[in-house]
Write an enzyme that holds these catalytic residues in place. Sequence first.
Site, PDB file in Angstrom:
ATOM      1  N   ILE A 434       0.822  -1.218   0.000  1.00  0.00           N
ATOM      2  CA  ILE A 434       0.000   0.000   0.000  1.00  0.00           C
ATOM      3  C   ILE A 434       0.853   1.264   0.000  1.00  0.00           C
ATOM      4  O   ILE A 434       0.346   2.353  -0.230  1.00  0.00           O
ATOM      5  CB  ILE A 434      -0.973  -0.032   1.200  1.00  0.00           C
ATOM      6  CG1 ILE A 434      -1.763  -1.342   1.204  1.00  0.00           C
ATOM      7  CG2 ILE A 434      -1.933   1.134   1.185  1.00  0.00           C
ATOM      8  CD1 ILE A 434      -2.518  -1.648  -0.071  1.00  0.00           C
ATOM      9  N   SER A 436       3.769   2.421   2.415  1.00  0.00           N
ATOM     10  CA  SER A 436       4.843   2.599   3.391  1.00  0.00           C
ATOM     11  C   SER A 436       5.432   1.256   3.797  1.00  0.00           C
ATOM     12  O   SER A 436       4.745   0.230   3.827  1.00  0.00           O
ATOM     13  CB  SER A 436       4.322   3.338   4.619  1.00  0.00           C
ATOM     14  OG  SER A 436       3.248   2.647   5.190  1.00  0.00           O
ATOM     15  N   GLU A 608     -15.461   8.704   5.941  1.00  0.00           N
ATOM     16  CA  GLU A 608     -15.709   9.423   7.187  1.00  0.00           C
ATOM     17  C   GLU A 608     -16.237  10.828   6.951  1.00  0.00           C
ATOM     18  O   GLU A 608     -16.741  11.451   7.871  1.00  0.00           O
ATOM     19  CB  GLU A 608     -14.494   9.415   8.090  1.00  0.00           C
ATOM     20  CG  GLU A 608     -13.373  10.292   7.640  1.00  0.00           C
ATOM     21  CD  GLU A 608     -12.120  10.003   8.455  1.00  0.00           C
ATOM     22  OE1 GLU A 608     -11.785   8.832   8.618  1.00  0.00           O
ATOM     23  OE2 GLU A 608     -11.501  10.953   8.920  1.00  0.00           O
ATOM     24  N   HIS A 644      -6.650   3.716  -2.596  1.00  0.00           N
ATOM     25  CA  HIS A 644      -6.640   2.813  -1.444  1.00  0.00           C
ATOM     26  C   HIS A 644      -7.604   3.320  -0.381  1.00  0.00           C
ATOM     27  O   HIS A 644      -7.679   4.519  -0.133  1.00  0.00           O
ATOM     28  CB  HIS A 644      -5.224   2.721  -0.870  1.00  0.00           C
ATOM     29  CG  HIS A 644      -5.181   2.136   0.509  1.00  0.00           C
ATOM     30  ND1 HIS A 644      -5.456   0.813   0.757  1.00  0.00           N
ATOM     31  CD2 HIS A 644      -4.947   2.713   1.711  1.00  0.00           C
ATOM     32  CE1 HIS A 644      -5.380   0.599   2.066  1.00  0.00           C
ATOM     33  NE2 HIS A 644      -5.076   1.737   2.666  1.00  0.00           N
ATOM     34  N   HIS A 697      -2.833  -3.977  11.218  1.00  0.00           N
ATOM     35  CA  HIS A 697      -3.016  -3.362  12.533  1.00  0.00           C
ATOM     36  C   HIS A 697      -2.798  -4.362  13.664  1.00  0.00           C
ATOM     37  O   HIS A 697      -2.932  -4.019  14.822  1.00  0.00           O
ATOM     38  CB  HIS A 697      -4.397  -2.720  12.644  1.00  0.00           C
ATOM     39  CG  HIS A 697      -4.493  -1.456  11.843  1.00  0.00           C
ATOM     40  ND1 HIS A 697      -4.689  -1.474  10.479  1.00  0.00           N
ATOM     41  CD2 HIS A 697      -4.380  -0.158  12.179  1.00  0.00           C
ATOM     42  CE1 HIS A 697      -4.701  -0.228  10.029  1.00  0.00           C
ATOM     43  NE2 HIS A 697      -4.513   0.588  11.042  1.00  0.00           N
TER      44      HIS A 697
HETATM   45  N1  GLN Z   1       0.102   4.995   1.435  1.00  0.00           N
HETATM   46  C1  GLN Z   1      -0.157   5.052   2.846  1.00  0.00           C
HETATM   47  C2  GLN Z   1       0.763   4.090   3.562  1.00  0.00           C
HETATM   48  O1  GLN Z   1       1.093   3.085   2.985  1.00  0.00           O
HETATM   49  C3  GLN Z   1      -1.589   4.695   3.142  1.00  0.00           C
HETATM   50  C4  GLN Z   1      -1.891   4.737   4.595  1.00  0.00           C
HETATM   51  C5  GLN Z   1      -3.378   4.658   4.936  1.00  0.00           C
HETATM   52  O2  GLN Z   1      -4.187   4.274   4.180  1.00  0.00           O
HETATM   53  N2  GLN Z   1      -3.745   5.051   6.109  1.00  0.00           N
HETATM   54  O3  GLN Z   1       1.125   4.305   4.701  1.00  0.00           O
HETATM   55 ZN    ZN Z   2      -4.916   2.256   4.634  1.00  0.00          ZN
END
Ligand code: GLN
Ligand code: ZN
Length: 763
Positions: A434, A436, A608, A644, A697
């Site tokens: 995604i 990071s 949100e 995303h 998470h």
């Molecule tokens: N591109 C961001 C990451 O990879 C996405 C983080 C998120 O969706 N909160 O950290």
């Molecule tokens: Zn995310």
Amino acid sequence: MAVATNLGFPRIGAKRELKKATEAYWKNQISETELIIAGKAIRKENWLLQKNAGIDHIPVGDFSFYDHVLDMSALLGCVPERYEWDGTAITAETYFAMARGSKNAPAMEMTKWFNTNYHYIVPEFESVDKLKISSSKIFDEIQEAQSLGIAPRPVILGPLSYIGLGKIKASALTKKDILTALKPLYAEIIARFKTMGVEWVQIDEPLLVTDICDETRQAYRETYGWLRAQSDIKILLATYFEDLGPNIDLALNLDVDGLHIDTKRGPKQVDYIIEHLPKGRTLSLGLVDGRNIWRSDLQDAIDVAKKALASTGSSRLMIAPSCSMIHSPVDLDQEDKLDSEIKNWLAFAKQKINEIALITSALNEGEDSIATELADNQKAIAERKVSPRIHNPNVKQRTQKVNSEMAQRTSSFATREQIQADIYKLPAFPTTTIGSFPQTSDIRAARAAYKKGDLSRERYVEAMKKEIEGVVRYQEAADIDVLVHGEAERNDMVEYFGEHLEGFAFTRFGWVQSYGSRYVKPPIIFGDVSRPKAMTVEWSRYAQSLTARPMKGMLTGPVTIMFWSFIRDDQPLSDTCRQIALAIRDEVCDLETAGVTIIQIDEPAIREGLPIHKDDWAAYLKWAVECFKLSSCGVEDSTQIHTHMCYSEFNDIIESIAALDADVISIETSRSQMELLDAFADYAYPNQIGPGVYDIHSPRIPSEEDMTTLLQKASDVLKAEQIWVNPDCGLKTRGWEEVKPALDNMVKSAKHMRLAYKKSQAA
Ligand code: GLN
Ligand code: ZN
């Protein structure tokens, strides 16, 4: 006398003491006793601060080591079987296992608290057999407050909101069964409060501002009527985040002693409430915005309160924040680096507490009693309105020229898909992440040194480039198909962009809790937004130069940048969002020109922003979708736009998500066991999609089989050609020792699916 009250104070500590303590505890660096002591110190500081400021009703129970909804589950003994709880008082181990998962059991689901960026742990109802009071936390805290000379007003989440926010996990169980089981527990709780000498209990029922059915309305009447008969404690029913809408008469007529309303998010309801408040009922007016950082207009607030006085009399009026202040940072006084002009427009929780006290004094002792403060406040309010720092005519002109063509790709998805397939030649079930990768202590140290001036720009860039190279080499070795540069140079996905845009201000300590020990420091959008120069191009270009595999450019979308900032309150949200969208559009086009032609624009916050009342959804979704498209549609057909989203329910807005027309979306699903996929049973999602298979998470490392099971579930409702394989979200909060085995398993799982797919094609 009108009473100065509060609904909840930030629990994180002015210096993030809670984060430090909980994380140290999780790492076994401090004992449970030390953790408890750290919690005590934070509560004491908060209580005394409120008391010294002149707050009469001080909340207790607003503090939490992780989340107040999880605290409610602990209080009520609502613990899923998988945690093998023995039925005795809930320990820290069980509590944190529910929040974060353990070796043997995945964490409970987490989702956004109404339309905020706070996340709560979703209650799971498997059976009602074991429900009983199972935690003494709130009772202990009441005692603790009393011993400090604080008269506590305990706050709990009301039964209907608690049930409404939860999920039923057993087919035979109904909401009614759960309510029947919970009612006596609530009666027991408030009876215990009463014996402890509590005068008022605050029962939060934010569900009341949502669109509820007649059955729930009836349940409200019955439950509160019944509770009233169980104890003569005074009940303050708290609603917030919206106006009560169609539930306004229901709320007015519930058998409680006081009603709290949010006058900031629900200004429309105020006059009606004042006029129709039943005789003898106390009104708590949420006059100070608990969700933003702007100074209140004290004169405005006093005028509204005076109107209410006419119908309540002074003995039945409470002055309050609009909602709990957990959505606001702690203390503006700490901000020694903030531009003084902007700082003068702001108020954090501590300052908001003072505002509440001032409004209350004005009512009780006359406006003269606060003459100096009032004059100072009115001057700041007036100065902000006309400040040239806020208005940029070029930006205003450009947003006016936006047309619908700018928010439309040249060709349809079917055409683009073909073109992109020929260019990128990705395998079936392509893998990606995604954005990071773990933010190691080296990275954070380099950034901190650079910010402090101890590390030159050159050395900093060098250090980040080394990180990027490491991440690229790792991904190649792991055989991931579409790479990312890892976002090492970013402190935060919104702050990074804010720092490169005009119209944003930053705090040093303006943290608010997002979930558990994860806090965010939202930038402040105070003025018109523009992009002086490219923000990410050099990093992405460098990353692409290192590899023959495609490199995704990584941006945060306009809706998310806006909702994860503190938003200016002097123009419509859609205007602010459009300004940001144009800035991101320029960045997208610059990336494309630089040869980075797979570009992900993250929009995790799209849901949100959704208004609480369904009637208002369509209008919001229209401009939110348009802003995303405005940012993403300036490119060639061959450029592949990804987006995303994570950690909310997407099923009910799936058509708007499709309307974003991103070529690929990666979306959270693994924590809710692919519940999202239910939406695709009825709705054929048109573009490509990567349902997350790795819950980032949780520290738990999913096995290849775990992920294959999820992918097979996805294959039942999606075409194989549509499916991407990726984690749920970015990996920055995890350690390499977790990420490596998890991604190895993920790639293995994708290869397994690929092979099976090839076989099925051949057959
Ligand atoms: N591109 C961001 C990451 O990879 C996405 C983080 C998120 O969706 N909160 O950290
Ligand atoms: Zn995310």
